[in-house]
Design a protein around this motif. Sequence first.
Motif, PDB file in Angstrom:
ATOM      1  N   GLY A 187       0.900  -1.079   0.239  1.00  0.00           N
ATOM      2  CA  GLY A 187      -0.057   0.065  -0.116  1.00  0.00           C
ATOM      3  C   GLY A 187       0.552   0.756   0.372  1.00  0.00           C
ATOM      4  N   GLY A 188       2.051   1.178  -0.325  1.00  0.00           N
ATOM      5  CA  GLY A 188       3.113   2.051   0.070  1.00  0.00           C
ATOM      6  C   GLY A 188       2.998   2.971  -1.671  1.00  0.00           C
ATOM      7  N   THR A 189       3.864   4.078  -1.142  1.00  0.00           N
ATOM      8  CA  THR A 189       4.263   4.193  -2.920  1.00  0.00           C
ATOM      9  C   THR A 189       4.243   3.534  -4.070  1.00  0.00           C
TER      10      THR A 189
ATOM     11  N   ILE B 158      -2.959   5.742  -2.105  1.00  0.00           N
ATOM     12  CA  ILE B 158      -1.549   5.070  -1.033  1.00  0.00           C
ATOM     13  C   ILE B 158      -2.140   5.350   0.256  1.00  0.00           C
TER      14      ILE B 158
ATOM     15  N   GLY C  56      -1.348   2.591   2.126  1.00  0.00           N
ATOM     16  CA  GLY C  56      -0.405   1.605   3.886  1.00  0.00           C
ATOM     17  C   GLY C  56      -0.212   2.565   4.729  1.00  0.00           C
ATOM     18  N   GLU C  57       0.714   2.205   5.660  1.00  0.00           N
ATOM     19  CA  GLU C  57       0.887   2.750   6.897  1.00  0.00           C
ATOM     20  C   GLU C  57       1.851   3.876   6.640  1.00  0.00           C
ATOM     21  N   PRO C  58       1.476   4.637   6.528  1.00  0.00           N
ATOM     22  CA  PRO C  58       2.732   6.223   6.330  1.00  0.00           C
ATOM     23  C   PRO C  58       4.119   5.837   7.887  1.00  0.00           C
TER      24      PRO C  58
ATOM     25  N   SER D 174       7.264   5.165   7.038  1.00  0.00           N
ATOM     26  CA  SER D 174       8.626   5.109   7.721  1.00  0.00           C
ATOM     27  C   SER D 174       8.542   7.215   7.378  1.00  0.00           C
ATOM     28  N   LEU D 175       7.175   8.114   6.980  1.00  0.00           N
ATOM     29  CA  LEU D 175       6.788   9.435   7.520  1.00  0.00           C
ATOM     30  C   LEU D 175       7.203  10.111   9.345  1.00  0.00           C
ATOM     31  N   TYR D 176       6.533   8.847   9.665  1.00  0.00           N
ATOM     32  CA  TYR D 176       6.826   8.822  11.068  1.00  0.00           C
ATOM     33  C   TYR D 176       8.430   8.562  11.985  1.00  0.00           C
ATOM     34  N   SER D 177       9.227   8.172  10.516  1.00  0.00           N
ATOM     35  CA  SER D 177       9.874   7.123  11.653  1.00  0.00           C
ATOM     36  C   SER D 177       9.965   6.238  12.600  1.00  0.00           C
TER      37      SER D 177
ATOM     38  N   ASP E  59      17.483   7.579   5.596  1.00  0.00           N
ATOM     39  CA  ASP E  59      17.271   9.321   5.887  1.00  0.00           C
ATOM     40  C   ASP E  59      18.554   9.444   4.913  1.00  0.00           C
TER      41      ASP E  59
ATOM     42  N   PHE F 213      17.433   9.108   0.913  1.00  0.00           N
ATOM     43  CA  PHE F 213      16.765   9.789   0.868  1.00  0.00           C
ATOM     44  C   PHE F 213      17.725  11.128   0.163  1.00  0.00           C
TER      45      PHE F 213
ATOM     46  N   HIS G 177       7.051   7.657   1.614  1.00  0.00           N
ATOM     47  CA  HIS G 177       6.551   6.045   1.825  1.00  0.00           C
ATOM     48  C   HIS G 177       6.492   5.123   2.044  1.00  0.00           C
ATOM     49  N   GLY G 178       8.216   4.884   0.896  1.00  0.00           N
ATOM     50  CA  GLY G 178       8.069   3.223   0.762  1.00  0.00           C
ATOM     51  C   GLY G 178       7.984   2.969  -0.312  1.00  0.00           C
ATOM     52  N   GLY G 179       7.844   1.395   0.014  1.00  0.00           N
ATOM     53  CA  GLY G 179       7.158  -0.259   0.052  1.00  0.00           C
ATOM     54  C   GLY G 179       6.795   0.394  -1.453  1.00  0.00           C
TER      55      GLY G 179
END
Lengths: 519, 116
Positions: free
Chosen positions: A90-92, A323, A325-327, A329-332, A344, A347, B114-116
């Motif tokens: 569900g991610g990008t 999108i 999926g659980e974000p 990575s945004l909330y790291s 990090d 990116f 957002h990854g994956g």
Amino acid sequence: MSSCENPNVDKDALMPRRQKFDGKTKICVRCKENTGNVVIRYSVYCKTCFFPLVQTRFRKSLEPSINATPDGPRKKALKAVGSLVIGLSGGTCSTAMLDLVAKSYFAPKNEPTGKLKGGKDHPRNSDKGVWKGKAGISYVEVCGAFPGEKDRTEDIRAVVESYSNSNFEFLPLRLEDSFDSNWWKSVGGDLSTSAQSLARLDLHLVNSSSESSPLQALRTYLSSLPTQTAFYSAVQMLVRLLLLHTSASRDASHLLLGTSLTSLSVNLISGIAQGSGYQVTEEGKEEWNPRPEHGMPLRIVRPLRDVGMKECTIWDWWCKLKIVGEPRSLYSGGKNAIGALTRDFIFGLESDYPATVSTVARTCAKLTPKEGSDEICALCERPAQHGVQAWKSRISIRSYQEVSSAVSGNTRPPHLTEEEITNLTKSSLDITPTSDHPFSLTPLLCYACHTLLTSRSSRGLAASLPQGQSTGDVPLPLWVRSSADMAISAHSHESVPLAVKMSRREMEKEISEFLLSDE
Amino acid sequence: MSTISLRIEFGGGLELLFDNKRSYRIDVPSLVPKDNSTDAENLSTKETKPVDVDYLIHHMRDNMLKERVELFMEKDTVRPGILVLINDTDWELEGEGEYRLKDGDEVVFISTLHGG
Ligand SMILES: [Zn+2]
Ligand SMILES: [Zn+2]
């Protein structure tokens, strides 16, 4: 951050952030007609040319691996020997990948115009599909490992159903399925009578009578891990193995993962940092063999490995894909874990110096392990290096007593008893598993997994985990248990040296040429 | 004081930092301080410039952002991994932060993290 110079020497020596676009021309490099809409690795593309650009890179990465034998000089029709499974988080990137797969190979045959888009030889227009049967779209819900997080299974189901394609089948999984014997049976796994064996953190396998729910078992397993880095790696590994075994049970020949060029570079660097350098080529190209009679060799393909995160993001945005999926990575989540730190860094690098990221991936693709391997790690089921534990005992201090007497104020890792630590370093050369010397998991593990389970950290584990876990038996994912069963039954027929612990003198001899003389 | 009207959109989960709203219509002054400070009071004493994307980013940080500044900004611009589209075009083609905003412009911020 992204500098090649020593910033302490001279402030002006910082490498200038390179201009991504020189401003010379805004005309698309592909059609040389339209004004560009997007810059991709220093080149300008218009919106019309962007879609075929990404799709071409996607197909170039995927199609050479579809047929069982690679194409000769004449291009054969694309025909896979088995079915297809697509991993969707569900991610990008995986959202873009599903869209690309649907548009490239599963688009409805009859276009509204009645004309076949892409000509009659286009793979999606051939009479039968490229893959056998229905394509499984598999999502692994990981909220079991992150208390308080939302279950997104139904959101993902809605994404799959938005394609209203009768050839797509949604396969929802949960992280805790790794510990659920019903799931294991459903993918054709078997467990012998000793199947209840659990490993303690000294990595010795013991039989346990305690029964806990799959979710409890998952949480106990994760909370037993020594570091935050290990926690996140373990979650990733469970996701991967759930997808592999599910694919095998569907006679899949291909499992597609939405790893972009950017995330591939992140995985490679963080993998090396966590001791899986031996498996570095596996991230790019990978084949996994299910247990005999339980499916066919499975190719794990990352068709977006030459497509950057930026292109995936724009694909999703311009195609209006949701999108869901659980974000995370945004909330790291776990921002001090090696994986997040590497992410990090990469990116930042991609944003300032876009070309460097593909160099990371290409360089890693050239690496090959020095020796071949015929062993498979019981935990990650990737190729394992020979003699890992012998090597590790030569290069590391594994005895806790020595360390603790040398470093004052350091306490024993909370999950290990003194006895367990002693066992960890004890020779198991001459043993046959008995109740005193149970069979050890160590010889069945690759270097990275052994490190994952044992390496200690000065910092505690992620606070999100349930407190007060017992330090006793730790449940193992079912595939580990089944591999351990096989190894134990094989072991009862021949005596295998399990581990070699060197004496101090042997160790000294090994490193003597590096020691300074006493004078 | 004259203002221009902009449409701001968020994607890739970035809306979570902005009250979970995907779309905003906002007004910003057409002349803003060169140092991008957003307190309008002492505008008269400061050097000004026509409003640009750099100012917009500071305006969003000071007036719209609900949490976690570091996930949106780094070193006076958007954090690496955030993609900006101005009227459907990559801001890299439009001069990035120096793009001079016009009335009715649409600016999109998408997280690629957002990854994956
Ligand atoms: Zn073009
Ligand atoms: Zn392993």
